[in-house]
Design a protein around this motif. Sequence first.
Motif, PDB file in Angstrom:
ATOM      1  N   LEU A 193       2.501   2.438  -2.606  1.00 16.75           N
ATOM      2  CA  LEU A 193       1.249   3.096  -3.018  1.00 16.75           C
ATOM      3  C   LEU A 193       0.437   2.234  -3.974  1.00 16.75           C
ATOM      4  N   THR A 194       1.119   1.326  -4.681  1.00 19.99           N
ATOM      5  CA  THR A 194       0.440   0.482  -5.669  1.00 19.99           C
ATOM      6  C   THR A 194      -0.889  -0.051  -5.152  1.00 19.99           C
TER       7      THR A 194
ATOM      8  N   ILE B 248      -3.089   6.875   1.768  1.00 18.62           N
ATOM      9  CA  ILE B 248      -1.833   7.495   1.389  1.00 18.62           C
ATOM     10  C   ILE B 248      -0.998   7.859   2.613  1.00 18.62           C
TER      11      ILE B 248
ATOM     12  N   ASP C 245       8.447   3.465  -0.906  1.00 26.38           N
ATOM     13  CA  ASP C 245       7.165   4.151  -0.662  1.00 26.38           C
ATOM     14  C   ASP C 245       6.316   4.249  -1.927  1.00 26.38           C
ATOM     15  N   ALA C 246       6.972   4.478  -3.079  1.00 28.59           N
ATOM     16  CA  ALA C 246       6.210   4.590  -4.335  1.00 28.59           C
ATOM     17  C   ALA C 246       5.561   3.250  -4.649  1.00 28.59           C
ATOM     18  N   GLN C 247       6.321   2.173  -4.453  1.00 25.31           N
ATOM     19  CA  GLN C 247       5.749   0.857  -4.716  1.00 25.31           C
ATOM     20  C   GLN C 247       4.639   0.525  -3.720  1.00 25.31           C
TER      21      GLN C 247
ATOM     22  N   VAL D 225       1.574   5.268   4.234  1.00 23.14           N
ATOM     23  CA  VAL D 225       2.896   5.092   3.627  1.00 23.14           C
ATOM     24  C   VAL D 225       3.837   6.200   4.105  1.00 23.14           C
ATOM     25  N   HIS D 226       3.354   7.433   4.049  1.00 20.50           N
ATOM     26  CA  HIS D 226       4.195   8.558   4.472  1.00 20.50           C
ATOM     27  C   HIS D 226       4.673   8.384   5.917  1.00 20.50           C
TER      28      HIS D 226
ATOM     29  N   SER E 249      10.662   7.143  -3.793  1.00 18.82           N
ATOM     30  CA  SER E 249       9.911   8.186  -4.508  1.00 18.82           C
ATOM     31  C   SER E 249      10.743   9.430  -4.771  1.00 18.82           C
TER      32      SER E 249
ATOM     33  N   MET F 123      -3.432   3.274  -2.441  1.00 19.99           N
ATOM     34  CA  MET F 123      -3.874   4.591  -2.898  1.00 19.99           C
ATOM     35  C   MET F 123      -5.058   5.091  -2.057  1.00 19.99           C
TER      36      MET F 123
ATOM     37  N   PRO G 292      -4.843  -3.299 -10.361  1.00 20.13           N
ATOM     38  CA  PRO G 292      -4.305  -2.013 -10.810  1.00 20.13           C
ATOM     39  C   PRO G 292      -3.159  -2.277 -11.797  1.00 20.13           C
TER      40      PRO G 292
ATOM     41  N   GLY H 239      -0.549  -0.715 -12.228  1.00 20.82           N
ATOM     42  CA  GLY H 239       0.720  -0.558 -11.527  1.00 20.82           C
ATOM     43  C   GLY H 239       1.128  -1.809 -10.774  1.00 20.82           C
TER      44      GLY H 239
END
Lengths: 340, 340
Positions: free
Chosen positions: B54-55, B61, B50-52, B64-65, B91, B58, B132, B134
């Motif tokens: 977001l790259t 949001i 999930d953190a990746q 992803v959740h 995450s 954004m 980005p 990231g």
Amino acid sequence: MSSQNPSASTPIILTGDRPTGPLHLGHFVGSLRNRVAYQDTYRQFVMLADAQALTDNMDDIGKVHRNVVEVALDYLAVGIDPARTTILIQSQIPELTELTFYYLNLVTVARLERNPTVKQEIILRGFERDIPAGFLTYPASQAADITAFKATVVPVGDDQIPMIEQCNEIVRKFNRNVGQEILVECKAIVPEVGRLPGIDGRAKMSKSLGNTINLGASADEIRAAVKQVYTDPLHLKVADPGHLEGNVAFIYLDAFDTDKAGLAEMKAHYTRGGLGDSVVKKRLEGILQELLEPIRARREEFAKDRGQVLQILKEGTMRAREVAAATTDEVRKALGLSYF
Amino acid sequence: MSSQNPSASTPIILTGDRPTGPLHLGHFVGSLRNRVAYQDTYRQFVMLADAQALTDNMDDIGKVHRNVVEVALDYLAVGIDPARTTILIQSQIPELTELTFYYLNLVTVARLERNPTVKQEIILRGFERDIPAGFLTYPASQAADITAFKATVVPVGDDQIPMIEQCNEIVRKFNRNVGQEILVECKAIVPEVGRLPGIDGRAKMSKSLGNTINLGASADEIRAAVKQVYTDPLHLKVADPGHLEGNVAFIYLDAFDTDKAGLAEMKAHYTRGGLGDSVVKKRLEGILQELLEPIRARREEFAKDRGQVLQILKEGTMRAREVAAATTDEVRKALGLSYF
């Protein structure tokens, strides 16, 4: 203890150092003595930026570790008071890397490459095309450090102002993306007395240039350093008129001599001729010995019990981590990265 | 339960998905069905990245959740067994960002820019100059994910092999810098059956192209999708000879039909003429209905108790975090970032 339970309106300050060597008079003038003053009016966080120091010290890891306690000793010696200032070790607060990770999505590569401070540092460090990614992206890391503590004030040299602008860009972009005012913008404050030149007259006092007077210097080291202080190369005979511009002895006196009238008189005498460098340096040495003697004594006292220093760092870091963890929790929730 | 207490020689596998939408037949063929097989012979970690994700999400949001649980349901539905496979949410393991932070010092910007996978993805996503940070640096993040679990095997598409090479470069550089063999190199395995084309004949089945059959598809959706499946545009009359190349109906049959002899016969008939697309599609529909019916049923069963799914994710994440935290601890110590 009031600064540990500050009211909501108490400004929060974040500042710190990369622990790559002992601190010197340049740090004292540029930041340390201000921090001693700030701790009465601000909620102050002082960070030992060991993780950031690794960015360009991966080939000498031990150096960073060793210097964490050394720099902490310098802090305590100059009067930074752990009861009023939170001293923290960056690497022990993993939440800072978590915020960095998310902020990397909020800044483009092109924007980082345009950052004037980053550009300048890349030249300074001779990276050119071999820039470590961690170096290019360190504005995101710095934004993490600042925002984790919701710092409103960050003291910086004027060359660092672009870093603060980039931090605020990240703050605005984050808040806009999540539709909430979670992160806080900060203001740069640039200290009145900026950079102290090295004893050799070069623009910057720097360990790597070998032109420093360290805060822990012995009386003999201070004496030897003052002897080497660059003055006026044209002032060959005592009778000759001397020049003040670029004269490090007088620049240091301007920074440390509290007897401004006596100093003005000495400057006039030097300028019209008839005053030898040795007299000026004697005055300077006296002042520096007087300034550094109690600092050295306190430093030696604290150095006797490194366990106590580590305990101070541990307590400060734990206190700081609570703050950073609360911010990170808000950030994670706002990003929808909260499940259980 | 043996895979939770594997012997030292049990290979460790890391795999996962960016939770940006429901999984489909392409995932099933390319990875999911392999994972079901791997869980008997490997210690397997499956990461919901999930953190990746977001790259480049954004701006959305919530997507992803939402999809974390959806993708977890797909995992459980196909038979990934949480007792034999550790399912984790990226995450919720901040150690992964900590490792990323340090690895960023071990890779240059130029090296990241040369990474063929990154280059390709930058074009694919239309980033160009607005990449980005990231995104450029995600090979460091992927290296963190892989090394945190000391994975020795990573299943990837052949386009991802440069990522594995870059991970191993970081591993070697880290171990050399700290003078210890802490991180472990990994091997890529490229599944035999690679990428499944979309129902429209485009090279990739992808949610964004709208050419997928989702694992949770209803019987009607499957029927409708098979009707749309791209075959041979030159095969206008039943009597005409048909072509197999690029014929998605036959590509899918190759992937899912276990009656290889029957399929070979059908191919021969189609090629020489006299076999209509509708017959081929009927066979395909039957196979897909049979394949997806139990998956859909299990998915619906698990979906009734989302609390239970979250509990599974929580337990997996906690188990995974212990492993990642142990590695991060070793890394931190090796870097001299350990004080208390």
